[in-house]
Design an enzyme around this catalytic site. Structure first.
Site, PDB file in Angstrom:
ATOM      1  N   CYS A 179       0.835  -1.208   0.000  1.00 22.65           N
ATOM      2  CA  CYS A 179       0.000   0.000   0.000  1.00 22.65           C
ATOM      3  C   CYS A 179       0.875   1.266   0.000  1.00 22.65           C
ATOM      4  O   CYS A 179       1.563   1.524  -0.980  1.00 22.65           O
ATOM      5  CB  CYS A 179      -0.968  -0.031   1.177  1.00 22.65           C
ATOM      6  SG  CYS A 179      -2.354   1.107   0.983  1.00 22.65           S
TER       7      CYS A 179
ATOM      8  N   GLU B 167      -2.478  -9.204   2.962  1.00 24.53           N
ATOM      9  CA  GLU B 167      -2.837  -9.726   4.282  1.00 24.53           C
ATOM     10  C   GLU B 167      -4.344  -9.664   4.534  1.00 24.53           C
ATOM     11  O   GLU B 167      -4.838 -10.177   5.551  1.00 24.53           O
ATOM     12  CB  GLU B 167      -2.107  -8.945   5.377  1.00 24.53           C
ATOM     13  CG  GLU B 167      -2.706  -7.615   5.757  1.00 24.53           C
ATOM     14  CD  GLU B 167      -2.456  -6.494   4.756  1.00 24.53           C
ATOM     15  OE1 GLU B 167      -2.976  -5.387   4.964  1.00 24.53           O
ATOM     16  OE2 GLU B 167      -1.733  -6.731   3.765  1.00 24.53           O
TER      17      GLU B 167
ATOM     18  N   HIS C 278      -3.789  -5.085  -0.396  1.00 25.07           N
ATOM     19  CA  HIS C 278      -3.408  -5.683   0.880  1.00 25.07           C
ATOM     20  C   HIS C 278      -3.432  -7.206   0.795  1.00 25.07           C
ATOM     21  O   HIS C 278      -4.498  -7.820   0.950  1.00 25.07           O
ATOM     22  CB  HIS C 278      -4.340  -5.216   1.995  1.00 25.07           C
ATOM     23  CG  HIS C 278      -4.135  -3.792   2.378  1.00 25.07           C
ATOM     24  ND1 HIS C 278      -3.272  -3.403   3.372  1.00 25.07           N
ATOM     25  CD2 HIS C 278      -4.674  -2.646   1.878  1.00 25.07           C
ATOM     26  CE1 HIS C 278      -3.285  -2.089   3.488  1.00 25.07           C
ATOM     27  NE2 HIS C 278      -4.125  -1.604   2.588  1.00 25.07           N
TER      28      HIS C 278
END
Length: 355
Positions: free
Chosen positions: A246, A332, A330
């Site tokens: 990001c 994650e 992202h």
């Protein structure tokens, strides 16, 4: 309670959070189109300085779970705007209502707003500054309302860790630059045999021993972080693996000689389609950013790795010969799909093995 935009538009609603400190809360008004994930989004440091508008019409139905499900220690958004707040919640992991969490966190929130109309307005005109105002007199005279642009502040310095912290142990060491890190990034990197040193955004790690670098997500304009950019640029001399996520993508691009720009209304949702330029495969990703890398500014030794299928903006970059890469989305998740979690695995495999 009213939401006032900098162009004078007023949206009326009812308060269900904390009273705004001083009578009003200011920020950059942005929207998120996700159907779920308000706990993770509100606790994401990337929302610091922003008033979050949730376009999904019903919010709060599953309450708020315990702390281990948060992406930071507290609510980071400056305020919350929803169409309909569900006072009754039901979920096996819920420990409190969304309203209780907001009130305890001293964060204002407003319900009863036509978030569809508000989202359409932002899409047409771009993100705007706004205030959540509890003062009926001031709210009726928008010309006297003071709008503060959070992007003129170094928001990263506000949300970054204040001192180095170490997690795990082992022969391989990763320096994790915390620019407003979501905690699931840390969870996604933790493995037996790996030590992670989480450092402040401006920490000079050039004299430390490490094997790889991760640059986290975070809020605001990447150009407000010259210290981070300088530290990454110095680290490039060592040719060690680097992964940006990001905001980390924008910072790595700036360190590599590229430029960035502000998107009209950003990407904030859990359903952003991104195309891998190398394989042509499309992944559905979780995103939260308002700035992007300028593809035309990338030096010749860099290439675009991912693009956004909706607007063509850069969603990932990669160096042609060095072990440096970054993704604007992202991997994650939290919230959102985990389709791109393999990016962490590829990065970890790139770290030189030690006995």
């Amino acid at each position: 309670m009213k939401l006032i935009l900098e162009d004078g538009t007023i949206f009326e609603g009812k308060s269900f959070g904390a009273p705004p400190a001083g009578g009003y809360a200011s920020g950059e008004v942005v929207f998120n189109t996700g159907m779920v994930g308000y706990v993770e989004s509100l606790s994401d440091p990337s929302y610091a300085g922003q008033i979050l508008v949730l376009s999904y019409p019903l919010v709060g139905s599953y309450g708020v779970p315990e702390r281990r499900f948060f992406e930071s220690s507290k609510i980071q958004a400056a305020g919350l705007v929803v169409a309909e707040y569900s006072q009754n919640y039901s979920h096996h992991s819920a420990r409190q209502s969304l309203a209780q969490w907001l009130i305890r966190s001293k964060v204002p929130a407003i319900t009863g707003v036509d978030t569809r109309a508000l989202t359409k307005k932002i899409r047409e005109h771009g993100v705007m500054l706004g205030v959540i105002d509890a003062n009926p007199v001031r709210a009726s005279a928008s010309g006297r309302t003071k709008f503060l642009d959070p992007n003129e502040e170094n928001l990263v310095a506000r949300v970054s860790t204040k001192r180095p912290e170490t997690y795990g142990a082992g022969p391989a060491t990763i320096v994790l630059i915390d620019c407003g890190m979501k905690e699931n990034i840390l969870r996604s990197l933790q493995r037996p045999g790996i030590k992670i040193i989480r450092v402040p955004w401006d920490y000079d790690f050039s004299n430390d021993a490490y094997d790889a670098i991760v640059i986290s997500n975070g809020p605001g304009d990447p150009n407000m972080c010259p210290e981070t950019i300088a530290n990454v640029k110095r680290a490039m001399i060592s040719n060690k693996p680097i992964l940006g996520i990001c905001l980390g993508t924008q910072l790595l691009a700036l360190a590599g000689g590229a430029g960035t720009y502000k998107l009209k209304y950003g990407h904030r949702s859990q359903n952003q389609p991104c195309i891998d330029v190398e394989t042509k495969r499309c992944y559905i990703t979780s995103q939260n950013h308002g700035y992007a890398v300028d593809a035309k500014s990338l030096p010749g030794d860099w290439k675009v790795w991912f693009t956004n299928a909706n607007d063509g903006s850069v969603e990932g970059i990669k160096h042609r010969t060095r072990p440096w890469s970054a993704v604007q989305f992202h991997p994650e998740a939290s919230p959102g799909p985990t389709d791109t979690a393999w990016i962490f695995e590829d990065f970890l495999h790139a770290i030189p093995k030690k006995n």
